[in-house]
Each structure stands twice: as structure tokens, then as C-alpha cells.
Design an enzyme around this catalytic site. Structure first.
Site, PDB file in Angstrom:
ATOM      1  N   LYS A   1      -9.017   7.510 -18.907  1.00  0.00           N
ATOM      2  CA  LYS A   1      -9.390   7.823 -17.528  1.00  0.00           C
ATOM      3  C   LYS A   1      -8.578   9.005 -17.012  1.00  0.00           C
ATOM      4  CE  LYS A   1      -9.259   5.716 -12.920  1.00  0.00           C
ATOM      5  NZ  LYS A   1      -8.791   4.576 -12.138  1.00  0.00           N
ATOM      6  N   GLN A   2      -7.310   9.000 -17.363  1.00  0.00           N
ATOM      7  CA  GLN A   2      -6.416  10.021 -16.822  1.00  0.00           C
ATOM      8  C   GLN A   2      -5.259  10.215 -17.793  1.00  0.00           C
ATOM      9  OE1 GLN A   2      -5.738   6.981 -13.778  1.00  0.00           O
ATOM     10  NE2 GLN A   2      -3.762   7.935 -13.449  1.00  0.00           N
TER      11      GLN A   2
ATOM     12  N   GLU B   1      -6.116   3.462 -16.881  1.00  0.00           N
ATOM     13  CA  GLU B   1      -6.574   2.112 -16.517  1.00  0.00           C
ATOM     14  C   GLU B   1      -7.806   1.650 -17.277  1.00  0.00           C
ATOM     15  OE1 GLU B   1      -7.054   2.742 -12.266  1.00  0.00           O
ATOM     16  OE2 GLU B   1      -5.209   1.596 -11.978  1.00  0.00           O
TER      17      GLU B   1
ATOM     18  N   TRP C   1       1.618   3.961  -7.329  1.00  0.00           N
ATOM     19  CA  TRP C   1       2.756   4.766  -7.792  1.00  0.00           C
ATOM     20  C   TRP C   1       2.624   6.212  -7.319  1.00  0.00           C
ATOM     21  CZ3 TRP C   1       2.365   7.009 -13.377  1.00  0.00           C
ATOM     22  CH2 TRP C   1       1.073   7.461 -13.614  1.00  0.00           C
ATOM     23  N   ASP C   2       1.657   6.446  -6.414  1.00  0.00           N
ATOM     24  CA  ASP C   2       1.316   7.825  -6.060  1.00  0.00           C
ATOM     25  C   ASP C   2       2.449   8.603  -5.412  1.00  0.00           C
ATOM     26  OD1 ASP C   2      -0.976   6.030  -6.269  1.00  0.00           O
ATOM     27  OD2 ASP C   2      -2.177   7.806  -5.906  1.00  0.00           O
TER      28      ASP C   2
HETATM   29  C1  BGC Z   1      -5.451   5.733 -10.521  1.00  0.00           C
HETATM   30  C2  BGC Z   1      -4.030   5.345 -10.251  1.00  0.00           C
HETATM   31  C3  BGC Z   1      -3.686   5.651  -8.815  1.00  0.00           C
HETATM   32  C4  BGC Z   1      -4.678   4.972  -7.895  1.00  0.00           C
HETATM   33  C5  BGC Z   1      -4.427   5.287  -6.447  1.00  0.00           C
HETATM   34  C6  BGC Z   1      -6.368   5.063  -9.516  1.00  0.00           C
HETATM   35  O1  BGC Z   1      -7.664   5.517  -9.697  1.00  0.00           O
HETATM   36  O2  BGC Z   1      -5.830   5.338 -11.807  1.00  0.00           O
HETATM   37  O3  BGC Z   1      -3.166   6.037 -11.127  1.00  0.00           O
HETATM   38  O4  BGC Z   1      -2.411   5.209  -8.522  1.00  0.00           O
HETATM   39  O5  BGC Z   1      -5.970   5.407  -8.216  1.00  0.00           O
HETATM   40  O6  BGC Z   1      -4.483   6.657  -6.221  1.00  0.00           O
END
Ligand code: BGC
Length: 796
Positions: free
Chosen positions: A610-611, A489, A350-351
Site C-alpha cells: 500500500k505504501q 497495511e 503515527w502521522d
Molecule cells: C495509512 C497510515 C496512516 C493513516 C492515517 C492510513 O491510510 O496507511 O500509515 O497513519 O492512514 O493517515
């Protein structure tokens, strides 16, 4: 070391070489080549790689008795090797000789990588060299390379070799090395005069790729060619004496069978090579193309210290090497790690959510081209939804060639060596991002044609999917979404329900409610004829639209007792982590999931994210819009709830993703400007400052963090937004950042924007037409072509 337009690494550090390779990549959106030593062989210190946007291949392996399939961006025949040897000695590399000097310098303005070296062989003979290379931004199929070598203290035979090597596989990510990486088959080599050619076919996807090169030295050079099954080389021997310099120049051409406007890649590559000018002329055209790109994309921040300017340019540079105007002619999306390495196998997540705002305000046609990658995969998303028992379109969390789900189901924890179940594919929110970016593009550009031809269909089908995913919960008299994973995640399930997803992820539910409202607006925004066409084609019934409307009022959103928005249902009941203990023990705790798993614990038992997850809402929705969505849902938000929600997650997030700093900065701009600024610094330097030992940059840059950090400067701190055809600013410009100057393309106008603590100045280029309506500090002005408007900061 960086100055505003150059990044330089001095010395040779084999352990850092792979990170430098990623950061020194040269590319043009069509292909990119890592900054590896020309002629290096893949191993612990090197990962040479050339990747072509959109060229994937699928391989199958057995892991723990299970069959796993992985689709990867393919590492192509290596066009780089340009090597030197003394008399009968080995080909010199920094690994088999004494390195007296070694620098790699990336010229960001011109897009040229220069490597200078002085190597001493076992007999004390010193060879000095300067190698330059670029991936042409003028002609995306061409690359240029030159090497000048000087014998410093000896007389004898200097051997030079130029090679295209098909002896490559995907091996750039250590934890994938246990799985197959041989993507190419039917390798053919050819050699004719000074032209070398390697052609190959991807094993499963059957794309043909041709890499050809032409190398010249002086007029009388006598190259001697040789071929093996997978490689082709040509060698030149020159008698040299101290101080005598020899220069060779190589031009390479790369084509693939997915390219438009060719009959087949071998003919295309050879024809292009034949017509290609020499190194210097090719370089001139390339530099001109970059200078034009910079005129569009440069973001000038005069912040005095901390290398902000340099890092911003580096980030823009790599962004444009990963996605450039050349993407308009190819079927490729926005790969999370650029075209700079093999991490995440080149997949698309989704970046783009973080990337498009930078592109759309400078090259809207590029965003449009990249959005079409998603539209083309609408049929696959529809199939996925149907197979899972839903309506509409379910976009995959990880996308590659054909839009099917590419997420792995098993994940290797490098800390414990164990394979664990990977349920991150349950991130259904990716569809919300796809629909959001389409709507945002239309709002910013006013491109109603795109909405009518492509955007509305995607938006409606994704909305439809979320409407069918949401189930009515009688006890609550609300709709709930169960069994998903949010942006965080770490939480792919509950401790007693592992890998089955969590319930009512606040981000997913709120954005779904938002989208269901937008879908209705998108439909209304269409011309009547198109609205009826789509309504017919999609079988949209009034009751379905009523149901969507109901969902915008009755989607469930979880809260903690004290009013803080809960990341998901039950998050507040999970155990608190002993943060000081883990910080003390491990230092770097970004991957708390891996640390806990290696210790025999389960990250899903803890309140550790995580984020940013809930805070993504503050990133995507302007504050008023968020208030409106929540109000309609019957959950009025106050400034106090927002503040406490931000605080709550700030202390429970370990920033295991580079996206996190961006989102946190966004959430904090108005609440805690100093903290926001420090997140900006972190985000802007996230690849450049990546620790050598634990570098993930070695496997590819983090494109969203790179673009997102620029977006923080251009939109977050300036408060730039577009709505109802008005360009709005609400600067919260930290005085420590000095003055920002940047060009922007808005509708058909080129603007120059200047923001500082003193206020805002906007100029519209000369031209014709009505002009641009700009609003700042509560004052709206129509700026006609050629006019400049000034908005002094209140109290300044
Ligand atoms: C992140 C995702 C991201 C992906 C690719 C993962 O570590 O949790 O949000 O889309 O990396 O950058």
C-alpha cells in the site's frame, strides 16, 4: 485556481462541494469549521462540521451480530447558518435556486474564507451576497462571520436568519453512516436579545460544549427569536430595493468543559462573547496573529511553474489550522485528517512523525505540547502492554481520548459492501514512532529538560516493550518479532494465516534495534540524579540493559536471496501482481486491497504494498545511522543493496496512502533526483489535486502529506539535519525549484536560510550569545548573532 496566497473555486459543483468544504476549512488548532455553505444541511452534497481538538465520544453498534464501539471526534452544534430569503420564499441555497455566480476564495495570508454568490429564485429575483468567515487565530474561542446581501432587481422584504443548530450528527463519512453518529445529548437552547446559545453534552464522555453567537445588522434592527428543542434562531426582515445592500455580522464563541481556566463552558462562552469586539476588530487581531505565524512558518520557493509555492502555503495553512500554538493549552494530539472532517473518526495514528519536523524548526514549544499528549497516555500504553503479556508501553495504533486502542476490528469495503476483519491494530511500530519523535525533538532542540521530565521515560518504556516482544529464535540464534503489521497495511497476515500479522517486518525490527540503542543513550544523557530516579522508578536492572544491547546486535532482519531487504519474512514468496492488467482495467489502483477483495482475491497473497514500508528506514534514519545500525546487527549494507531495495519496492507499491509519495521522494533524492522531484510534486498537491469523484479529501485533509511535503523541501532537498549540536546541510537542490528562502528557529536563534543550486546562505538574527555552528559541503563555521555565512555549491 491558486495564486501564491489565495485558493479559489469558481462555479458551483454539488459533487465537488464536500471536497471544497474540507479545503476551505477555517480553524485555529482549537477548533475548525468546514467551509460549508452557511446553513447547509448534511447530505450527499454537504457535510457541515465544527470539531474541537480532543473532544471525542464513544458509541456502540451491532454489526453482523457483533458489538462494535467507535470513538469519534464530535461534530458540534453548527454556528454558521446565516441565511437569506426573499419575501415568504424558502431560505436560498445554491441547491434550490439558479446559481448565476459562485466563488469560494480562501485568503491564506489572512485566514479568511470569502464566498461570493448570485442566486436567482423561481420568480427571477436575484440576490447577490458576499459571506466572509474566520476562526480567530488571536482568540481560539472566537469566530467571526459577515454577510452582505444585495437585492439586484427587485423590491420587497429580505429575510435574514442567524442560527445555531444542534440538529447535527456525525455523518461526514458515507461508509460510517450505517453506524450511530448521535453524539450529543442534553441539548439546551437559549436566546437573549441578540445572543443565541446552544449547549450540549457528549453522550458517553460527558464533555459539555457551549456555542454562543451575537449577530448584529444596523442599529435599529428588530430581530425575532425562536427556539426549538435543538436549535435557536433569530430573524430580521428588511425592506430592500434594487442595489440596496444589507450587512450582518456574527461573532461566535465556543467553549468546552475540557478547557483550562474556566468554571464551565456556558458561562465562559457568554462572558467571552460579551467581551468580544465587533467583526472588524476581531478580524484585525486575527490577521495580525496570522501574520506573526507566517513570519515563522513561511516557506518561500520561487519555483516558476506548477503552483508549487501556492500548494506549499496551502499545506502550511491547513497544518497551522489543525495544530497551532493554541494547542499548548489543550490535551490534544495530531489528528491524521486535521480538524477538517470525520475520516478515521479524528483518530491519531503515527502521522505526527511527518508533522513534527516542520513544527520543531519553527515553534518547538508546539511540538513539545503535542508530545505531551503521548506522555499523558503512557499509563494506558503500559496497561495495554501488560494485558497483552508484555512489559513496557504498547501505544495504540489509533489513539483518541484516553490512549486505549481505537482501531476498528471490522472494516467496510465500499466496493464490495462487505465487512472484513481489520487487523491493522497490529501496527506495533506506532510506539517506535512515538519514541522516535521524542528523541528527534530533543536532538533538534537540545531540550534536555523535556528528556529528563518526559521523553526518557517514554523512550525507555517503549524500548522495553519491543525487547519483550522480540523472542529468541534458537535456530537462527537471533531475535524475531512475530505477528505484527508493518506500515504497509495490506499485509495483515499470510494467506494461510489471515489477520494474525506477519513475521519480522524489516522496518519494525530495524527500528526496534535502533530504539534499543537510543534508549541506552537517552539514559546516559540524563543528569546522574535523574538517571538514578528513573532507574529506580522503572526497576531497570543491568541485565535488562545488557539484553537491550544484545538485541541491537542480534535482531533478525529478512533479506531476499539477491540481498534486497525483505519487507517481511515470506514477502518474496508471494505472487507477483499483474500490474499492467490492473492499471489498464481500473486506472486508479491505489486501493488494490479493495479491488482484489471485490474480485474475490486476497491482497495478502501478492507482492503489492500500500505504501512505503522498508523505505521508511531511509526516511527516518540518516544514511550513516542506518548503516551503523545494520552493521551492528551484522547486516552490512552497501549502496548497491539500498539502490536495489528502493527499485524493488518502487515497482510493487500502489501508494494507497498519501504518506507513500513523501517517503519515496526521500529514498530517491540521491538515487534518482528526477523521480524524487515528481514524488514531491505529487505529495505537495495530494489534497488539492485529489480527484473530485474519488476524493478522500472530502472527509478531511491528509495532514501528514501536507506537512511531509513541506518537510521534503525544508529537510530532504536541503539535507538539513541536526546532530551533536551542529546544524548541517547537504543540499541536493533541484535547480528546477528555483530559490528557497525560509526562516528557522534553532536553539534560541532565528535564522534565515537560502538554498539554491548555487549553494547555501545562512544568516543569524542580531542578538546575544554564542551563535550557531553550521556545516555544509564539509566546511563548518560558527555564525555569531548578526552574521551571515555563504557556502557555494561545489563546482557552481
Ligand atoms: C495509512 C497510515 C496512516 C493513516 C492515517 C492510513 O491510510 O496507511 O500509515 O497513519 O492512514 O493517515
Amino acid at each position: 485556481m491558486m495564486n501564491d496566497w489565495r485558493m479559489r473555486f469558481t462555479g458551483y459543483d454539488p459533487l465537488d462541494e464536500r471536497r471544497r468544504e474540507a479545503l476551505c476549512t477555517v480553524g485555529n488548532g482549537y477548533f475548525a469549521t468546514r467551509g460549508a455553505w452557511a446553513g447547509s444541511v448534511a447530505g450527499d452534497h454537504h457535510s457541515p462540521g465544527t470539531y474541537l481538538a480532543g473532544y471525542y465520544n464513544r458509541l456502540t453498534d451491532e454489526v453482523d451480530g457483533r458489538t462494535v464501539q467507535n470513538e469519534s471526534l464530535v461534530n458540534l452544534p453548527d454556528w454558521l447558518p446565516l441565511t437569506v430569503a426573499v419575501n415568504d420564499g424558502p431560505w436560498l441555497t445554491p441547491d434550490n435556486s439558479d446559481v448565476l455566480e459562485h466563488t469560494e476564495e480562501l485568503d491564506l495570508r489572512r485566514g479568511v474564507l470569502t464566498r461570493s454568490f448570485r442566486l436567482r429564485d423561481a420568480d427571477g429575483r436575484v440576490v447577490a451576497g458576499v459571506e466572509r468567515r474566520f476562526a480567530s487565530m488571536a482568540d481560539p474561542h472566537l469566530a467571526g462571520q459577515s454577510l452582505t446581501v444585495t437585492a439586484e432587481n427587485w423590491t420587497g422584504q429580505l429575510r435574514l436568519a442567524t442560527t445555531i443548530s444542534g440538529e447535527i450528527r456525525n455523518s461526514g463519512v458515507e461508509r460510517y453512516r450505517k453506524l450511530s453518529g448521535d453524539h450529543l445529548t442534553d441539548i439546551e437552547t437559549n436566546l437573549q436579545g441578540e445572543t443565541l446559545l446552544v449547549a450540549a453534552t457528549t453522550r458517553q464522555s460527558r464533555s459539555k460544549i457551549a456555542v454562543a453567537s451575537r449577530t448584529v445588522a444596523g442599529s435599529n434592527d428588530k430581530w425575532r427569536g425562536s427556539r426549538s428543542a435543538k436549535s435557536v434562531s433569530s430573524e430580521l426582515v428588511v425592506t430592500v430595493s434594487p442595489g440596496r445592500a444589507v450587512t450582518v455580522e456574527k461573532v461566535a464563541a465556543i467553549y468546552g468543559s475540557r478547557d483550562a481556566g474556566i468554571s464551565e463552558p456556558v458561562t465562559a462562552a457568554l462572558t467571552a462573547l460579551d467581551a468580544a469586539p465587533g467583526f472588524d476588530e476581531l478580524l484585525d487581531a486575527h490577521v495580525l496573529a496570522w501574520s506573526q505565524l507566517w513570519r515563522r512558518f513561511d516557506v518561500d520557493v520561487t519555483e516558476p511553474a506548477d503552483g508549487m509555492q501556492a500548494a506549499v502555503r496551502l499545506n502550511l495553512f491547513h497544518l497551522l489550522q489543525s495544530v497551532s500554538p493554541h494547542c499548548a493549552n489543550i490535551d490534544a494530539g495530531v489528528p491524521a485528517r486535521g480538524l477538517h472532517g470525520e475520516a478515521y473518526r479524528g483518530h491519531i495514528f503515527w502521522d505526527e512523525l511527518f508533522v513534527f519536523p516542520v513544527l520543531t524548526l519553527r515553534a518547538p514549544a508546539l511540538t513539545r505540547a503535542l508530545l505531551l499528549y503521548r506522555h499523558r497516555r503512557l499509563p494506558a500504553a503500559r496497561r495495554a502492554a501488560r494485558e497483552a503479556g508484555f512489559r513496557g508501553a504498547m501505544y495504540p495504533w489509533q489513539s483518541g481520548s484516553d490512549g486505549r486502542e481505537e482501531s476498528q476490528r471490522l472494516h467496510l469495503n465500499p466496493l464490495s459492501g462487505r465487512w472484513t476483519e481489520d487487523a491493522t491494530f497490529r501496527q506495533r511500530h506506532v510506539g517506535l514512532a512515538v519514541a522516535y519523535t521524542m528523541w528527534q525533538y530533543v536532538e533538534t532542540t537540545g531540550d534536555r529538560e523535556f528528556l529528563a521530565d518526559h521523553g526518557a521515560e517514554v523512550i525507555i518504556e517503549v524500548a522495553r516493550f519491543f525487547a519483550s516482544l522480540a523472542r529468541y529464535d534458537k535456530a537462527r540464534d537471533r531475535y524475531v518479532i512475530r505477528g505484527v503489521v508493518g506500515p504497509d497495511e495490506f499485509h495483515t497476515g499470510y494467506p494461510d494465516r489471515p489477520a494474525e500479522g506477519i513475521d519480522n517486518n524489516a522496518y519494525t525490527n530495524v527500528m526496534a534495534a535502533w530504539l534499543l540503542g537510543i534508549a541506552a543513550r537517552a539514559l546516559e544523557a540524563l543528569p546522574v540524579w535523574r538517571r538514578s530516579e528513573l532507574t529506580e522508578a522503572l526497576g531497570l536492572q543491568p541485565q535488562e540493559l545488557n539484553h537491550w544491547d544484545d538485541l541491537t546486535r542480534r535482531m533478525f532482519v529478512p533479506f531476499h536471496d539477491d540481498g534486497v531487504i525483505s519487507q517481511f519474512e515470506g514477502y518474496g514468496d508471494l505472487a507477483e501482481l499483474d500490474w499492467p492488467h490492473y492499471r489498464d482495467r481500473y486506472g486508479d489502483i491505489r486501493r488494490m486491497d479493495r479491488i482484489l477483495e471485490a474480485e474475490g482475491h486476497d491482497v495478502t497473497s501478492y507482492q503489492v504494498s500500500k505504501q512505503a514500508d522498508v523505505l521508511m528506514l531511509l526516511y527516518l534514519l540518516p544514511r550513516q545511522e542506518l548503516h551503523d545500525v545494520m552493521h551492528r546487527l551484522g547486516y552490512p549494507l552497501s549502496a548497491d543493496i539500498i539502490r536495489r531495495t528502493v527499485d524493488y519496492y518502487l515497482t510493487r507499491t500502489c501508494h494507497g496512502s498519501s504518506l507513500s509519495a513523501i517517503v519515496h521522494a526521500w529514498g530517491l533524492t540521491s538515487l534518482a533526483p528526477d523521480q524524487a522531484l515528481s514524488f514531491l510534486h505529487e505529495a505537495v498537491h495530494s489534497d488539492l489535486g485529489d480527484a473530485v469523484q474519488t476524493s478522500t479529501t472530502a472527509e478531511g485533509i491528509h495532514l501528514a502529506a501536507m506537512a511531509g511535503s513541506v518537510d521534503l523541501i525544508q529537510r530532504c532537498f536541503t539535507g538539513l539535519s541536526v546532530s551533536r549540536d551542529v546544524l548541517r546541510f547537504r543540499p541536493r537542490w533541484p535547480s528546477g525549484l528555483g530559490v528557497l528562502r525560509m526562516p528557522l528557529w534553532y536553539r534560541e536563534y532565528r535564522l534565515t536560510v537560502e538554498v539554491s543550486a548555487a549553494g547555501l546562505v545562512v544568516s543569524v538574527d542580531q542578538g546575544s550569545g554564542r551563535g550557531v555552528t553550521v556545516r555544509c559541503y564539509g566546511h563548518t563555521r560558527l555564525l555569531r548573532p548578526g552574521e551571515t555565512g555563504t557556502w557555494p555549491a561545489p563546482g557552481s
